[in-house]
Design a protein around this motif. Structure first.
Motif, PDB file in Angstrom:
ATOM      1  N   THR A   1       0.815  -1.205   0.000  1.00  0.00           N
ATOM      2  CA  THR A   1       0.000   0.000   0.000  1.00  0.00           C
ATOM      3  C   THR A   1       0.855   1.264   0.000  1.00  0.00           C
ATOM      4  O   THR A   1       0.620   2.192  -0.774  1.00  0.00           O
ATOM      5  CB  THR A   1      -0.910   0.009   1.242  1.00  0.00           C
ATOM      6  OG1 THR A   1      -1.681  -1.186   1.231  1.00  0.00           O
ATOM      7  CG2 THR A   1      -1.835   1.206   1.247  1.00  0.00           C
TER       8      THR A   1
ATOM      9  N   GLY B   1     -11.585   0.558  -0.737  1.00  0.00           N
ATOM     10  CA  GLY B   1     -11.087   1.393  -1.815  1.00  0.00           C
ATOM     11  C   GLY B   1     -12.218   2.174  -2.456  1.00  0.00           C
ATOM     12  O   GLY B   1     -13.385   1.816  -2.351  1.00  0.00           O
ATOM     13  N   ARG B   2     -11.834   3.242  -3.109  1.00  0.00           N
ATOM     14  CA  ARG B   2     -12.821   3.996  -3.859  1.00  0.00           C
ATOM     15  C   ARG B   2     -12.643   3.683  -5.324  1.00  0.00           C
ATOM     16  O   ARG B   2     -11.524   3.563  -5.808  1.00  0.00           O
ATOM     17  CB  ARG B   2     -12.641   5.494  -3.638  1.00  0.00           C
ATOM     18  CG  ARG B   2     -13.441   5.985  -2.456  1.00  0.00           C
ATOM     19  CD  ARG B   2     -13.094   7.415  -2.192  1.00  0.00           C
ATOM     20  NE  ARG B   2     -11.660   7.585  -2.033  1.00  0.00           N
ATOM     21  CZ  ARG B   2     -11.066   8.767  -1.993  1.00  0.00           C
ATOM     22  NH1 ARG B   2     -11.775   9.846  -2.135  1.00  0.00           N
ATOM     23  NH2 ARG B   2      -9.777   8.859  -1.808  1.00  0.00           N
ATOM     24  N   ALA B   3     -13.744   3.541  -6.020  1.00  0.00           N
ATOM     25  CA  ALA B   3     -13.654   3.327  -7.457  1.00  0.00           C
ATOM     26  C   ALA B   3     -12.963   4.536  -8.065  1.00  0.00           C
ATOM     27  O   ALA B   3     -13.186   5.660  -7.646  1.00  0.00           O
ATOM     28  CB  ALA B   3     -15.045   3.168  -8.044  1.00  0.00           C
ATOM     29  N   LYS B   4     -12.083   4.280  -9.002  1.00  0.00           N
ATOM     30  CA  LYS B   4     -11.341   5.378  -9.617  1.00  0.00           C
ATOM     31  C   LYS B   4     -12.266   6.152 -10.540  1.00  0.00           C
ATOM     32  O   LYS B   4     -12.841   5.608 -11.466  1.00  0.00           O
ATOM     33  CB  LYS B   4     -10.142   4.826 -10.395  1.00  0.00           C
ATOM     34  CG  LYS B   4      -8.993   5.808 -10.372  1.00  0.00           C
ATOM     35  CD  LYS B   4      -7.718   5.195 -10.879  1.00  0.00           C
ATOM     36  CE  LYS B   4      -6.556   6.100 -10.489  1.00  0.00           C
ATOM     37  NZ  LYS B   4      -5.306   5.407 -10.527  1.00  0.00           N
TER      38      LYS B   4
ATOM     39  N   GLY C   1      -8.778  -3.112  -0.721  1.00  0.00           N
ATOM     40  CA  GLY C   1      -8.856  -1.966  -1.627  1.00  0.00           C
ATOM     41  C   GLY C   1      -7.466  -1.417  -1.788  1.00  0.00           C
ATOM     42  O   GLY C   1      -6.954  -0.780  -0.860  1.00  0.00           O
TER      43      GLY C   1
ATOM     44  N   ILE D   1     -15.974  -7.015  -6.518  1.00  0.00           N
ATOM     45  CA  ILE D   1     -15.732  -5.672  -5.987  1.00  0.00           C
ATOM     46  C   ILE D   1     -14.289  -5.241  -6.297  1.00  0.00           C
ATOM     47  O   ILE D   1     -13.439  -5.227  -5.422  1.00  0.00           O
ATOM     48  CB  ILE D   1     -15.973  -5.585  -4.454  1.00  0.00           C
ATOM     49  CG1 ILE D   1     -15.443  -6.851  -3.751  1.00  0.00           C
ATOM     50  CG2 ILE D   1     -17.406  -5.316  -4.116  1.00  0.00           C
ATOM     51  CD1 ILE D   1     -15.269  -6.680  -2.248  1.00  0.00           C
ATOM     52  N   PRO D   2     -14.032  -4.900  -7.576  1.00  0.00           N
ATOM     53  CA  PRO D   2     -12.647  -4.615  -7.964  1.00  0.00           C
ATOM     54  C   PRO D   2     -12.017  -3.469  -7.163  1.00  0.00           C
ATOM     55  O   PRO D   2     -10.795  -3.396  -7.062  1.00  0.00           O
ATOM     56  CB  PRO D   2     -12.745  -4.259  -9.449  1.00  0.00           C
ATOM     57  CG  PRO D   2     -14.169  -4.190  -9.776  1.00  0.00           C
ATOM     58  CD  PRO D   2     -14.962  -4.807  -8.694  1.00  0.00           C
ATOM     59  N   GLN D   3     -12.837  -2.599  -6.577  1.00  0.00           N
ATOM     60  CA  GLN D   3     -12.238  -1.501  -5.799  1.00  0.00           C
ATOM     61  C   GLN D   3     -11.930  -1.931  -4.373  1.00  0.00           C
ATOM     62  O   GLN D   3     -11.356  -1.159  -3.604  1.00  0.00           O
ATOM     63  CB  GLN D   3     -13.148  -0.262  -5.809  1.00  0.00           C
ATOM     64  CG  GLN D   3     -14.371  -0.336  -4.918  1.00  0.00           C
ATOM     65  CD  GLN D   3     -15.519  -1.110  -5.579  1.00  0.00           C
ATOM     66  OE1 GLN D   3     -15.335  -1.818  -6.559  1.00  0.00           O
ATOM     67  NE2 GLN D   3     -16.708  -0.992  -5.016  1.00  0.00           N
ATOM     68  N   GLY D   4     -12.286  -3.182  -4.009  1.00  0.00           N
ATOM     69  CA  GLY D   4     -11.988  -3.677  -2.672  1.00  0.00           C
ATOM     70  C   GLY D   4     -12.969  -3.157  -1.638  1.00  0.00           C
ATOM     71  O   GLY D   4     -13.896  -2.409  -1.938  1.00  0.00           O
TER      72      GLY D   4
ATOM     73  N   SER E   1      -5.517   1.529   0.213  1.00  0.00           N
ATOM     74  CA  SER E   1      -6.116   1.895   1.500  1.00  0.00           C
ATOM     75  C   SER E   1      -5.359   1.212   2.635  1.00  0.00           C
ATOM     76  O   SER E   1      -5.294  -0.014   2.692  1.00  0.00           O
ATOM     77  CB  SER E   1      -7.592   1.488   1.523  1.00  0.00           C
ATOM     78  OG  SER E   1      -8.034   1.360   2.854  1.00  0.00           O
TER      79      SER E   1
END
Lengths: 233, 290
Positions: free
Chosen positions: B26, B283-286, B232, B277-280, B235
């Motif tokens: 990270t 995490g925030r979606a890009k 994520g 949930i690719p953003q974890g 994070s």
């Protein structure tokens, strides 16, 4: 104070600055106007050292700076308020300002923080709030305050009025004028050519990577081509 | 009940190690957008160096210190001699460089050390503590306590010091960080140094429980990566939670299904996270703003 000579810069193979020459004397407000894509921001980035140049020289206070990394140029006295404000969203207003003084290695920032608040009193209400939660106008003030924390002698302002409500545009421009009276030298990039020419001493018109016109702000303002292309008169 | 407690305690122990590895991922990712696949080698170097320095007769605490310092130096060197010369290359190219570095470090470890498995004596002995019918290794408590301390110190550094805030600023907006005079290359170098140190400590902590060898880093890196993905990527709280969750799920899979499938858990989680949930979790979606 700043002299840019025959500067060329490219993104990959596409050259966007084809040999730009301009200078800014101490105590002046010089504005650089031009359409979208003319290369204004690229030139500002080149002066700050975040965009490589492929030719030409950049001198600041007589010293050649094109070899200096970006952080050394801030320490040398050149600060930039980037286009689109670029505040540090997760950090508080206070932390954004404190980081603005990063290059000075000075721990006592009380007087400098107070001065920024004097210029932009509305920032005080958001002192501990993340910068990302501020409105566009507040972020613009924060971005200017952050750049001033470095105590620059040359301030590069890239589109400070972009996206601001008209009364905020007036406020920001009034601040720019008062900074000049305090002795700061300013290079101002604007799409709002009318507002920029009103406060500038001299002006350059950048067209597709070349300086098309330059002169006193008043003369440039009265130029027929400028009136048609940039002022819409 | 005793069984459940047993699985939880062993799951949290390895989970804490995965969390530390994930934190290393990270930190570097935040500062530079690089996924450093040599992260596992930092863990291996921490354990192996401690083993071999103690074999040379140096007391354990001093050997551990030497291992952390030398691994940190290797982390800085990795940045200086492998990442930095490729500045301006795409993140994918830089990630491949880290994979190369990982293979290189494993090869060197094989020659400098050896190809056998090694262990270290646990700090407070090997006699399990009986708790609610479960047998908890004292070393598990050492791992959990140390991980807690590391996470706290890291958090204090990031949140309470101006240098920490410069790291956040660099992660949040690299252009602006450069424009206000932060030497972002040094921030990235710092992230490699801290990640290497954390990895080395994780490697020293886990060796008394899980053994170490020249190639022990590979699996740990993949699991730490899975933890970072689950939490994520980018994070820090996500890295910690992701690490603990993967450790627990592994322990449950080993206990209730079969220990043969234990290592598959992390990979199933990577697939599931990527698909659903690719953003974890944290995490925030890009979002690309224009």
């Amino acid at each position: 104070m700043l002299s840019v000579e025959n500067v060329r810069s490219a993104y990959g193979r596409i050259e966007v600055l084809h040999g730009v020459t301009l200078h800014v004397d101490a105590g002046e407000i010089v504005t650089l106007i031009g359409a979208n894509g003319a290369g204004k921001t690229t030139l500002m980035h080149a002066v700050s050292g975040v965009q490589p140049i492929t030719g030409g020289t950049i001198r600041f206070e007589g010293r050649s700076i094109e070899q200096l990394p970006a952080h050394a140029r801030v320490a040398a006295g050149i600060s930039q308020v980037p286009e689109g404000r670029q505040v540090f969203d997760p950090l508080s207003v206070q932390d954004n300002l404190r980081l603005g003084a990063w290059s000075r290695r000075s721990r006592d920032l009380k007087a400098d923080l107070a001065r920024v608040l004097q210029l932009f009193p509305m920032l005080e209400a958001f002192w501990e709030k993340p910068a990302g939660t501020l409105s566009g106008g507040q972020q613009q003030m924060l971005a200017i305050g952050r750049a001033l924390m470095a105590k620059p002698r040359l301030l590069l302002l890239d589109e400070p009025s972009m996206g601001l409500a008209p009364n905020l545009v007036d406020h920001v421009l009034a601040v720019v004028r008062s900074l000049k009276h305090e002795g700061l030298t300013i290079l101002l990039v604007e799409q709002n050519a009318g507002a920029a020419l009103a406060i500038a001493d001299r002006a350059y018109v950048l067209e597709t990577g070349r300086i098309a016109l330059s002169g006193n702000a008043g003369d440039v303002h009265n130029d027929q081509r400028v009136r048609e292309a940039y002022l819409g008169i | 009940m005793a069984e459940l407690l047993q699985f939880i305690s062993s799951g949290l122990t390895v989970g804490a190690i995965y969390a530390l590895v994930a934190l290393g991922f990270t930190l570097i990712y935040k500062a530079s957008d690089i996924i450093n696949f040599a992260q596992g080698e930092f863990v291996m170097l921490g354990g192996m160096t401690t083993v071999f320095v103690t074999l040379a007769g140096v007391p354990l605490p001093l050997a551990a210190l030497i291992a952390v310092v030398s691994t940190t130096a290797i982390g800085v060197a990795l940045h200086r001699f492998a990442i930095e010369p490729a500045r301006g290359a795409s993140p994918v190219a830089l990630i491949m460089i880290t994979i190369g570095a990982s293979i290189f470090l494993r090869g060197v470890a094989q020659i400098v050390f050896d190809r056998r498995f090694h262990s270290l004596p646990p700090v407070f002995g090997a006699d399990p503590i009986q708790f609610g019918g479960a047998a908890i290794l004292p070393q598990s408590l050492v791992v959990l306590a140390s991980a807690t301390v590391i996470v706290t110190v890291l958090w204090l550094f990031i949140e309470r010091t101006l240098l920490g805030k410069a790291v956040i600023a660099t992660a949040a907006n690299r252009l602006a960080a450069r424009l206000i005079g932060i030497d972002t290359r040094r921030v990235v170098a710092l992230s490699f140094a801290v990640s290497a140190a954390i990895g080395a400590i994780a490697g020293i902590l886990i060796t008394p429980i899980a053994l170490t060898s020249y190639d022990a880093g590979t699996l740990l890196a993949l699991k730490g990566f899975a933890a970072a993905m689950l939490g994520g990527i980018g994070s820090a709280p996500g890295a910690v939670v992701g690490g603990l969750l993967i450790g627990m799920m592994e322990a449950f899979a080993a206990g209730y299904i079969s220990s043969n499938y234990k290592d598959a858990v992390a990979f199933l989680i990577i697939l599931a996270v990527l698909l659903s949930i690719p953003q974890g979790l944290f995490g925030r979606a890009k979002v690309e703003r224009v």
